[in-house]
Design an enzyme around this catalytic site. Structure first.
Site, PDB file in Angstrom:
ATOM      1  N   THR A 244       0.868  -1.183   0.000  1.00 24.21           N
ATOM      2  CA  THR A 244       0.000   0.000   0.000  1.00 24.21           C
ATOM      3  C   THR A 244       0.897   1.223   0.000  1.00 24.21           C
ATOM      4  OG1 THR A 244      -1.682  -1.167   1.263  1.00 24.21           O
ATOM      5  CG2 THR A 244      -1.805   1.243   1.253  1.00 24.21           C
TER       6      THR A 244
ATOM      7  N   LYS B 242      -7.861   1.689  -3.018  1.00 26.88           N
ATOM      8  CA  LYS B 242      -7.560   1.260  -1.638  1.00 26.88           C
ATOM      9  C   LYS B 242      -7.662   2.440  -0.652  1.00 26.88           C
ATOM     10  CE  LYS B 242      -5.107  -0.860   1.747  1.00 26.88           C
ATOM     11  NZ  LYS B 242      -5.305  -2.090   2.430  1.00 26.88           N
TER      12      LYS B 242
ATOM     13  N   LYS C 165      -1.702   5.248   8.572  1.00 27.88           N
ATOM     14  CA  LYS C 165      -0.880   5.237   7.345  1.00 27.88           C
ATOM     15  C   LYS C 165      -1.768   5.473   6.120  1.00 27.88           C
ATOM     16  CE  LYS C 165       1.532   2.256   4.127  1.00 27.88           C
ATOM     17  NZ  LYS C 165       2.035   0.959   3.721  1.00 27.88           N
TER      18      LYS C 165
END
Ligand code: NAD
Length: 295
Positions: free
Chosen positions: A96, A171, A246
């Protein structure tokens, strides 16, 4: 059967690589941690002396790294993946990372004739072990078609979200919704407590009304209504608050870069930052209800 170089054999990459081994592939692993490599070899994988050695003979390269910094360094460096991979190899980054880095690396790969896909995942360590991850993919149609059978050895739902970087975009947009709805749901339960409204009653009503969301019905942040939610096991993760922070930061980076207005995303980032700074990092992200309650 393909020869796959798998770089980043951590909590996610380790079990993902093991599923590729189980599917009959030859998987050559690389990590900076000896324990991760030893685990990979135990699971039937092979080790390589360097990234250059691992990718030189590989039909496919998969990376599962902590952040965009490592992805940039490992793909773009002078002895890195793009410099050393075999002509025609398929490159898949499942880390990611930020959308801009994903697009820059995909462009550098394309400039050297490599097909590249960004394929970040959701489903956590359990999904990685069980081979049930969701892959959100960005890349050309033929690159996606080529990668899909391989991704099916590691995941259950494989979605093509569009061109390069769109897997990362999907995402972080999804996780921004998740972070915001978890805070909204938690605030409602804290308010209900103060108003003398029973948590189960609020759940029964909101889960059948317009307050319904995944954060409420699958991952309820208070103990009781959803027995499988982390609230019932003292907020053991699951998905840690550090990981949520994050992803929210990545969404804010993307919003700045694209000139998008995301005030609730910004507020969620700030609240998860405070929660993490006050010791919540390693707890499940639904534990933010305790921070909002003040205990
Ligand atoms: P992790 O820290 O357990 O694994 C990362 C691995 O990369 C480590 O083993 C590390 O040693 C290795 N590594 C770092 N730098 C390297 C280098 N230069 N060369 C070779 N190996 C190197 O992290 P993780 O939990 O497996 O997460 C990996 C990625 O997946 C992250 O981008 C994370 O955001 C994403 N992700 C994690 C989860 C989760 O629940 N853990 C869920 C979805 C997505």
């Amino acid at each position: 059967m393909s020869t796959i170089a798998f770089i980043g054999l951590g909590n996610m990459g380790g079990p993902m690589a093991a599923n590729l081994v189980k599917a009959g592939h030859r998987v050559v692993g690389v990590d900076v941690t000896e324990a991760a490599i030893a685990h990979h070899v135990e699971a039937g994988g092979e080790r390589a002396a360097s990234i250059a050695d691992a990718v030189a003979g590989a039909d496919v390269v998969v990376t599962m790294l902590p952040s965009g910094r490592e992805v940039s360094a490992l793909y773009l460096g002078p002895s890195g993946i793009i410099a050393k991979a075999k002509a025609g190899a398929l490159l898949i980054d499942s880390s990611t990372i930020d959308v801009d880095t994903a697009r820059a690396v995909a462009k550098a790969a394309a400039d050297k004739g490599f097909a590249m896909l960004d394929g970040p995942v959701s489903g956590g360590v359990g999904g990685a072990a069980g081979g049930t991850l969701t892959f959100m993919c960005g890349g050309e149609d033929d690159t996606f078609a080529r990668a899909k059978p391989l991704l099916e050895a590691m995941g259950k739902t494989i979605v093509h979200a569009g061109g390069p970087g769109n897997g990362q975009a999907a995402k972080i947009c999804n996780n921004m919704i998740l972070g915001i709805t978890m805070i909204a749901t938690s605030e409602a339960f804290v308010l209900a407590e103060k108003l003398g409204l029973d948590a189960q009653k609020l759940f029964d009503i909101a889960s059948k009304s317009s307050g319904q969301s995944w954060s409420l019905t699958t991952y309820c942040p208070v103990p009781g209504p959803v027995p499988t939610s982390p609230a019932n096991r003292d907020y053991q993760p699951g998905f840690t608050a550090a990981m949520m922070l994050k992803d929210l930061k990545l969404a804010q980076d993307a919003a700045r870069s694209a000139n998008a207005v995301t005030p609730l995303g910004a507020e969620a980032t700030s609240l998860y930052g405070l929660f993490a700074a006050q010791g919540g990092s390693a707890t499940d992200f639904s534990g933010i209800v305790r921070f909002l309650r003040g205990k």
